[in-house]
Design a protein around this motif. Structure first.
Motif, mmCIF file in Angstrom:
data_model
loop_
_atom_site.group_PDB
_atom_site.id
_atom_site.type_symbol
_atom_site.label_atom_id
_atom_site.label_comp_id
_atom_site.label_asym_id
_atom_site.label_seq_id
_atom_site.Cartn_x
_atom_site.Cartn_y
_atom_site.Cartn_z
ATOM 1 N N LEU A 159 0.726 -1.103 0.210
ATOM 2 C CA LEU A 159 -0.122 -0.029 0.038
ATOM 3 C C LEU A 159 0.839 1.270 0.038
ATOM 4 O O LEU A 159 0.738 2.247 -0.645
ATOM 5 N N GLY A 181 -9.405 -0.709 -7.238
ATOM 6 C CA GLY A 181 -8.678 0.534 -6.786
ATOM 7 C C GLY A 181 -9.535 1.857 -7.274
ATOM 8 O O GLY A 181 -10.163 1.566 -8.041
ATOM 9 N N SER A 203 -7.330 4.336 -3.144
ATOM 10 C CA SER A 203 -7.826 3.184 -2.208
ATOM 11 C C SER A 203 -7.154 2.093 -3.295
ATOM 12 O O SER A 203 -7.184 2.237 -4.293
ATOM 13 N N GLY A 226 -10.312 -1.948 -1.468
ATOM 14 C CA GLY A 226 -10.902 -1.330 -0.384
ATOM 15 C C GLY A 226 -10.317 -0.815 0.816
ATOM 16 O O GLY A 226 -10.704 -0.399 1.660
ATOM 17 N N GLN A 227 -8.796 -0.819 0.781
ATOM 18 C CA GLN A 227 -8.182 -0.147 1.815
ATOM 19 C C GLN A 227 -7.667 1.209 1.477
ATOM 20 O O GLN A 227 -7.034 1.301 0.299
ATOM 21 N N SER A 228 -8.139 1.956 2.396
ATOM 22 C CA SER A 228 -7.935 3.692 1.949
ATOM 23 C C SER A 228 -6.670 4.054 2.089
ATOM 24 O O SER A 228 -5.842 3.485 3.031
ATOM 25 N N LEU A 229 -6.296 4.932 1.237
ATOM 26 C CA LEU A 229 -4.822 5.454 1.066
ATOM 27 C C LEU A 229 -4.919 6.899 1.787
ATOM 28 O O LEU A 229 -3.975 7.723 1.646
#
Length: 293
Positions: free
Chosen positions: A10, A62, A99, A102-105
């Motif tokens: 990430l 993404g 993202s 599903g994992q936010s940046l």
């Protein structure tokens, strides 16, 4: 099965965003030499949206939306018989909804890293063909003065120096048809506040080839169909390579209109059609407003 990205991946995805605009992309006509004493003031308004992220050719879910503006000032002058155009670029903008799987940046807003440089025309033949024949060499230095937070995964600034050596060639083909070729080699300094804020990001040089097939309807109207290839740029975080590098291809179409001899509007649509690493731009719109004085 979808690949689950680790925290390190990430962080590298975020690093890839910050370096996505690794070269200074050109508009058609940028290497047409103007008379000494001419000044240009430009504002770029750029919007892009990406719905996929790729790692080593494998698609991940993404999302990334960018809205950037760049103020660019150029002055043409003569130095020992050679035409030169000192210039500065000042970016400002935002990154929203970044993202991967599903994992936010997170988000970022602020000033980007300013760029200074100049084009040196080694061939300046305005009488050749309809638009002229030109070859220019443009060294560009990016200064790490933009907004950067070592604790954030996404930033507008990159916290590192970059040096872009850009070459441009405009060649008349037939009547009002001409070919534009550009090549960039970009070299990167180290970001010593990357990753968790205490790691070092290193990146190999990136290379870009840009080309336009251009048609000038008149002295005030032109259109170009373009292509860009990006490659290289392997990144290492504290010496670890996560199999991520720059690799993409892009299609472009652009139209320019000059009004009253001084004000030009340029509209460019872009689309990434082959991405091996990084975010894939499904939609991109670049609007440039230029004033000549």
């Amino acid at each position: 099965m979808k690949t689950t990205l680790t925290r390190a991946s990430l962080l590298m995805a975020a690093a890839l965003f910050s370096s996505y605009g690794h070269a200074v992309d050109v508009n058609t006509g940028d290497y047409d030499a103007l008379p000494s004493g001419t000044n240009l003031a430009m504002v770029y308004l750029q919007y892009s949206e990406a719905n996929d992220y790729y790692q080593q050719g494998k698609r991940q879910d993404g999302y990334l939306r960018t809205e950037m503006s760049i103020t660019r000032l150029i002055h043409y002058t003569d130095i020992n018989g050679m035409l030169v155009d000192p210039q500065i670029l000042l970016p400002y903008g935002s990154v929203r909804g970044a993202s991967v799987n599903g994992q936010s940046l997170g988000n970022a807003t602020g000033f980007g890293d300013p760029i200074v440089g100049a084009t040196f025309w080694v061939v300046n033949q305005p009488q050749a063909g309809y638009v002229g024949r030109y070859v220019g060499i443009t060294p560009l230095l990016t200064l790490p003065l933009g907004n950067y937070d070592r604790h954030k995964a996404i930033n507008v600034g990159e916290n590192r120096y970059k040096f872009d050596l850009q070459l441009g060639w405009v060649e008349p083909l037939y009547k009002q048809l001409s070919l534009e070729l550009f090549q960039d080699s970009v070299f990167y300094g180290h970001n010593n506040d990357a990753g968790n804020g205490n790691q070092t990001l290193k990146q190999h040089p990136t290379y870009e080839i840009q080309t336009n097939l251009r048609y000038d309807f008149s002295r005030t109207q032109k259109m170009a169909v373009g292509y860009a290839l990006y490659t290289g740029g392997r990144q290492h975080l504290d010496g670890d390579y996560n199999q991520t590098k720059t690799a993409s291809q892009q299609a472009r179409i652009e139209y320019q209109q000059l009004f009253a001899g001084h004000f030009q509007v340029s509209t460019q649509l872009i689309h990434d059609f082959d991405v091996k690493s990084g975010y894939k731009k499904d939609t991109g719109l670049n609007l440039r407003l230029l004033y000549l004085f």
